[in-house]
Design a protein around this motif. Structure first.
Motif, PDB file in Angstrom:
ATOM      1  N   GLY A  40      -0.997  31.796 -33.221  1.00  0.00           N
ATOM      2  CA  GLY A  40      -1.282  30.724 -34.188  1.00  0.00           C
ATOM      3  C   GLY A  40      -0.234  29.636 -34.068  1.00  0.00           C
ATOM      4  N   THR A 126      -6.046  35.260 -45.397  1.00  0.00           N
ATOM      5  CA  THR A 126      -5.687  34.003 -46.063  1.00  0.00           C
ATOM      6  C   THR A 126      -6.931  33.327 -46.631  1.00  0.00           C
ATOM      7  OG1 THR A 126      -3.814  33.723 -44.560  1.00  0.00           O
ATOM      8  CG2 THR A 126      -4.550  31.766 -45.731  1.00  0.00           C
ATOM      9  N   ALA A 149     -11.545  23.506 -36.837  1.00  0.00           N
ATOM     10  CA  ALA A 149     -11.698  24.206 -35.557  1.00  0.00           C
ATOM     11  C   ALA A 149     -10.417  24.926 -35.138  1.00  0.00           C
ATOM     12  CB  ALA A 149     -12.122  23.230 -34.463  1.00  0.00           C
ATOM     13  N   GLY A 150      -9.392  24.942 -35.994  1.00  0.00           N
ATOM     14  CA  GLY A 150      -8.200  25.743 -35.711  1.00  0.00           C
ATOM     15  C   GLY A 150      -8.472  27.204 -36.059  1.00  0.00           C
ATOM     16  N   VAL A 152      -7.090  29.141 -38.350  1.00  0.00           N
ATOM     17  CA  VAL A 152      -7.197  29.328 -39.798  1.00  0.00           C
ATOM     18  C   VAL A 152      -8.486  28.683 -40.326  1.00  0.00           C
ATOM     19  CG1 VAL A 152      -6.101  28.575 -41.969  1.00  0.00           C
ATOM     20  CG2 VAL A 152      -4.738  29.649 -40.173  1.00  0.00           C
ATOM     21  N   GLY A 153      -8.818  27.519 -39.791  1.00  0.00           N
ATOM     22  CA  GLY A 153     -10.028  26.804 -40.227  1.00  0.00           C
ATOM     23  C   GLY A 153     -11.299  27.556 -39.880  1.00  0.00           C
ATOM     24  N   TYR A 191     -12.730  13.347 -39.534  1.00  0.00           N
ATOM     25  CA  TYR A 191     -11.802  12.861 -40.560  1.00  0.00           C
ATOM     26  C   TYR A 191     -10.687  12.000 -39.989  1.00  0.00           C
ATOM     27  CZ  TYR A 191      -8.716  17.021 -39.713  1.00  0.00           C
ATOM     28  OH  TYR A 191      -7.904  17.996 -39.180  1.00  0.00           O
ATOM     29  N   PRO A 215      -5.271  23.418 -44.350  1.00  0.00           N
ATOM     30  CA  PRO A 215      -4.141  23.896 -43.552  1.00  0.00           C
ATOM     31  C   PRO A 215      -3.466  22.776 -42.764  1.00  0.00           C
ATOM     32  CG  PRO A 215      -6.244  24.499 -42.513  1.00  0.00           C
ATOM     33  CD  PRO A 215      -6.540  23.525 -43.607  1.00  0.00           C
ATOM     34  N   VAL A 216      -3.784  21.509 -43.084  1.00  0.00           N
ATOM     35  CA  VAL A 216      -3.348  20.376 -42.247  1.00  0.00           C
ATOM     36  C   VAL A 216      -2.243  19.543 -42.890  1.00  0.00           C
ATOM     37  CG1 VAL A 216      -4.120  18.249 -41.121  1.00  0.00           C
ATOM     38  CG2 VAL A 216      -5.567  20.278 -41.054  1.00  0.00           C
ATOM     39  N   VAL A 237      -2.880  25.251 -47.862  1.00  0.00           N
ATOM     40  CA  VAL A 237      -2.730  26.410 -46.976  1.00  0.00           C
ATOM     41  C   VAL A 237      -1.607  26.197 -45.956  1.00  0.00           C
ATOM     42  CG1 VAL A 237      -3.956  27.886 -45.316  1.00  0.00           C
ATOM     43  CG2 VAL A 237      -5.168  26.981 -47.295  1.00  0.00           C
ATOM     44  N   GLY A 238      -1.426  24.978 -45.490  1.00  0.00           N
ATOM     45  CA  GLY A 238      -0.391  24.740 -44.483  1.00  0.00           C
ATOM     46  C   GLY A 238      -0.276  23.266 -44.137  1.00  0.00           C
ATOM     47  N   PHE A 239       0.638  22.983 -43.202  1.00  0.00           N
ATOM     48  CA  PHE A 239       0.978  21.583 -42.889  1.00  0.00           C
ATOM     49  C   PHE A 239       1.031  21.376 -41.383  1.00  0.00           C
ATOM     50  CE2 PHE A 239       2.995  23.030 -46.827  1.00  0.00           C
ATOM     51  CZ  PHE A 239       2.302  22.242 -47.744  1.00  0.00           C
ATOM     52  N   ALA A 240      -0.076  21.667 -40.710  1.00  0.00           N
ATOM     53  CA  ALA A 240      -0.090  21.555 -39.251  1.00  0.00           C
ATOM     54  C   ALA A 240       0.197  20.127 -38.794  1.00  0.00           C
ATOM     55  CB  ALA A 240      -1.436  22.028 -38.706  1.00  0.00           C
ATOM     56  N   GLY A 265       1.066  35.204 -47.349  1.00  0.00           N
ATOM     57  CA  GLY A 265       2.234  35.985 -46.936  1.00  0.00           C
ATOM     58  C   GLY A 265       3.107  36.333 -48.144  1.00  0.00           C
ATOM     59  N   LEU A 311      -1.578  24.669 -28.749  1.00  0.00           N
ATOM     60  CA  LEU A 311      -1.483  24.654 -30.215  1.00  0.00           C
ATOM     61  C   LEU A 311      -0.588  23.501 -30.663  1.00  0.00           C
ATOM     62  CD1 LEU A 311      -1.207  28.489 -30.763  1.00  0.00           C
ATOM     63  CD2 LEU A 311      -2.908  27.045 -31.882  1.00  0.00           C
TER      64      LEU A 311
HETATM   65  N1  LIG Z   1      -0.861  29.846 -46.373  1.00  0.00           N
HETATM   66  C1  LIG Z   1      -0.922  30.875 -45.575  1.00  0.00           C
HETATM   67  O1  LIG Z   1      -0.839  32.026 -46.005  1.00  0.00           O
HETATM   68  C2  LIG Z   1      -1.089  30.609 -44.095  1.00  0.00           C
HETATM   69  C3  LIG Z   1      -1.486  31.639 -43.242  1.00  0.00           C
HETATM   70  C4  LIG Z   1      -1.663  31.343 -41.882  1.00  0.00           C
HETATM   71  C5  LIG Z   1      -1.434  30.055 -41.406  1.00  0.00           C
HETATM   72  N2  LIG Z   1      -1.046  29.091 -42.278  1.00  0.00           N
HETATM   73  C6  LIG Z   1      -0.834  27.702 -41.814  1.00  0.00           C
HETATM   74  O2  LIG Z   1      -2.077  27.171 -41.393  1.00  0.00           O
HETATM   75  C7  LIG Z   1      -1.826  26.089 -40.491  1.00  0.00           C
HETATM   76  C8  LIG Z   1      -2.828  26.148 -39.354  1.00  0.00           C
HETATM   77  O3  LIG Z   1      -2.548  27.239 -38.501  1.00  0.00           O
HETATM   78  P1  LIG Z   1      -3.510  27.580 -37.251  1.00  0.00           P
HETATM   79  O4  LIG Z   1      -2.924  28.763 -36.597  1.00  0.00           O
HETATM   80  O5  LIG Z   1      -4.927  27.540 -37.663  1.00  0.00           O
HETATM   81  O6  LIG Z   1      -3.249  26.314 -36.322  1.00  0.00           O
HETATM   82  P2  LIG Z   1      -4.262  25.587 -35.312  1.00  0.00           P
HETATM   83  O7  LIG Z   1      -5.188  26.582 -34.707  1.00  0.00           O
HETATM   84  O8  LIG Z   1      -3.390  24.785 -34.418  1.00  0.00           O
HETATM   85  O9  LIG Z   1      -5.107  24.620 -36.255  1.00  0.00           O
HETATM   86  C9  LIG Z   1      -4.486  23.581 -36.967  1.00  0.00           C
HETATM   87  C10 LIG Z   1      -5.403  22.376 -37.017  1.00  0.00           C
HETATM   88  O10 LIG Z   1      -4.683  21.337 -37.688  1.00  0.00           O
HETATM   89  C11 LIG Z   1      -5.095  20.076 -37.186  1.00  0.00           C
HETATM   90  N3  LIG Z   1      -3.939  19.197 -36.948  1.00  0.00           N
HETATM   91  C12 LIG Z   1      -3.770  17.981 -37.493  1.00  0.00           C
HETATM   92  N4  LIG Z   1      -2.638  17.438 -37.069  1.00  0.00           N
HETATM   93  C13 LIG Z   1      -2.069  18.293 -36.201  1.00  0.00           C
HETATM   94  C14 LIG Z   1      -0.884  18.268 -35.422  1.00  0.00           C
HETATM   95  N5  LIG Z   1      -0.035  17.217 -35.466  1.00  0.00           N
HETATM   96  N6  LIG Z   1      -0.613  19.331 -34.643  1.00  0.00           N
HETATM   97  C15 LIG Z   1      -1.425  20.405 -34.613  1.00  0.00           C
HETATM   98  N7  LIG Z   1      -2.584  20.492 -35.343  1.00  0.00           N
HETATM   99  C16 LIG Z   1      -2.896  19.432 -36.132  1.00  0.00           C
HETATM  100  C17 LIG Z   1      -5.860  20.326 -35.890  1.00  0.00           C
HETATM  101  O11 LIG Z   1      -7.212  19.983 -36.149  1.00  0.00           O
HETATM  102  P3  LIG Z   1      -7.768  18.513 -35.827  1.00  0.00           P
HETATM  103  O12 LIG Z   1      -7.342  18.142 -34.437  1.00  0.00           O
HETATM  104  O13 LIG Z   1      -9.228  18.688 -35.971  1.00  0.00           O
HETATM  105  O14 LIG Z   1      -7.156  17.621 -36.859  1.00  0.00           O
HETATM  106  C18 LIG Z   1      -5.773  21.825 -35.648  1.00  0.00           C
HETATM  107  O15 LIG Z   1      -7.002  22.365 -35.179  1.00  0.00           O
HETATM  108  C19 LIG Z   1      -0.373  26.207 -40.051  1.00  0.00           C
HETATM  109  O16 LIG Z   1       0.360  25.172 -40.680  1.00  0.00           O
HETATM  110  C20 LIG Z   1       0.067  27.557 -40.596  1.00  0.00           C
HETATM  111  O17 LIG Z   1       1.418  27.559 -40.967  1.00  0.00           O
HETATM  112  C21 LIG Z   1      -0.875  29.346 -43.597  1.00  0.00           C
END
Ligand SMILES: NC(=O)c1ccc[n+]([C@@H]2O[C@H](COP(=O)([O-])OP(=O)(O)OC[C@H]3O[C@@H](n4cnc5c(N)ncnc54)[C@H](OP(=O)(O)O)[C@@H]3O)[C@@H](O)[C@H]2O)c1
Length: 326
Positions: A40, A126, A149-150, A152-153, A191, A215-216, A237-240, A265, A311
């Protein structure tokens, strides 16, 4: 055994694939032969040294794992040898073998592949915790999933559909929107467009949504919050995107909506037993075919650095999983 190791923080290309000693099963632990490891965004940040918590060097990245038990330590039942388990570990998943506390291991349902199990626990728990416990989502409500499409999404889409919601997936590219729709989203929206909010009504017949799964973070969060109907819930959920948004507090008041933190978590650290009902529901749904955790693609161990870089570069689609056999 082979393992990917991080010797210094930096780009995933600096990771090395090397031979290291196999772990031995100490008291209360078991050793698995790794079959698959889920990755992730957080794993990629850890390697880059950009996560809020620094892991001592050197380390084997990867925190989500599924495999077969091959040895047990003192106090752990021999009957576990040969069983398939899934677990979370702070680090260590990108290795052919891994020692885990026996208490942290969850049986993998017969019908679930190792690849699905390795990408299951974090993103699916989550989502269910977020929608059920934090968001009180009801069947028939509409949810806007950001970063749909990530990893988590995609799990959020799957769980929201299983709970009877209508899902609007927000993603940045045509490929990602197509993947989100293939994962079950009813509608997909770009978006990154300036006026994307205005596209909700022509798409869904409604100007607003009941929940946002976010999660973004970054600039997109405030616009998404403005999409909420009265009584809406914005699930943080998060700040990707990197930036932590600062939503003006008059907005929840004017929109009669809530901002709710989804720290799964933290929830299970505070009460480790709290994950049992979540996993029970989710594994039952997986066995019934109500959710679909099989990843679209999996990659061999040597490709893990490329997968982690994708990622970081916002190029990853779906939940990336590393497979150890084949
Ligand atoms: N709260 C919780 O318990 C919990 C649990 C697990 C993960 N999380 C958090 O969830 C978030 C997503 O995790 P993930 O593993 O799903 O990640 P991921 O597969 O990389 O997905 C994140 C999505 O965020 C968007 N995004 C927008 N700006 C970005 C940037 N500058 N860099 C990377 N992605 C960006 C992307 O979609 P677009 O390109 O379509 O914008 C991407 O598909 C993380 O921040 C993680 O810490 C939280």
């Amino acid at each position: 055994m082979k393992a990917i190791r991080c010797l210094q923080y930096g780009p995933p290309a600096d990771l090395v694939l090397e031979e290291i000693d196999e772990p031995a099963p100490s008291k209360g632990k078991l050793v698995i032969e790794t079959e698959a490891a889920g990755l992730g965004y957080v794993d990629a940040l850890l390697v880059a040294g950009r996560y809020q918590v620094k892991t001592p060097l050197p380390f084997v990245p990867g925190s989500e794992v599924a495999g077969k038990v091959v040895a047990v330590g003192e106090g752990v039942s021999e009957a576990l040898v040969g069983k398939r388990v899934m677990a979370l570990s702070p680090v260590g998943a990108l290795a052919e073998k891994l020692a885990l506390p026996a208490a942290a291991c969850i049986p993998v349902p017969d019908a679930m592949s190792a690849e699905a199990a390795a990408g299951f626990i974090v993103s699916y728990c989550t989502a269910l915790y977020g929608f059920e416990t934090c968001g009180h989502m009801k069947a028939g409500e509409t949810v806007l999933v950001l970063g749909a499409a990530g990893g988590v999404g995609m799990a959020a889409i799957d769980v929201a559909k299983a709970m009877g919601a209508t899902v609007v997936a927000a993603a940045s590219t045509e490929e990602k929107r197509a993947a989100a729709k293939a994962a079950g989203a009813d509608f997909a929206i770009d978006y990154t467009k300036e006026e994307w909010r205005k596209e909700l009504e022509p798409l869904t017949g409604r100007r607003d949504v009941d929940l946002v799964y976010d999660p973004v973070g970054g600039d997109i969060s405030e616009t998404a919050f403005r999409c909420l109907a009265p009584g809406g819930r914005h699930l943080v959920v998060g700040f990707a995107a990197g930036d932590i948004p600062r939503i003006p507090l008059n907005l929840p008041l004017l929109k009669r909506s809530s901002i709710v933190g989804v720290d799964w978590g933290g929830h299970i650290r505070a009460d480790p037993g709290a994950n049992v009902p979540l996993m029970k529901t989710l594994t039952a749904w997986a066995s019934e075919g109500r959710i679909h955790p099989e990843p679209a693609a999996s990659y061999p161990l040597k490709e893990a650095p490329v997968v982690l870089q994708r990622l970081l570069d916002r190029e990853s689609v779906g939940k990336p999983v590393i497979r150890f056999q084949g």
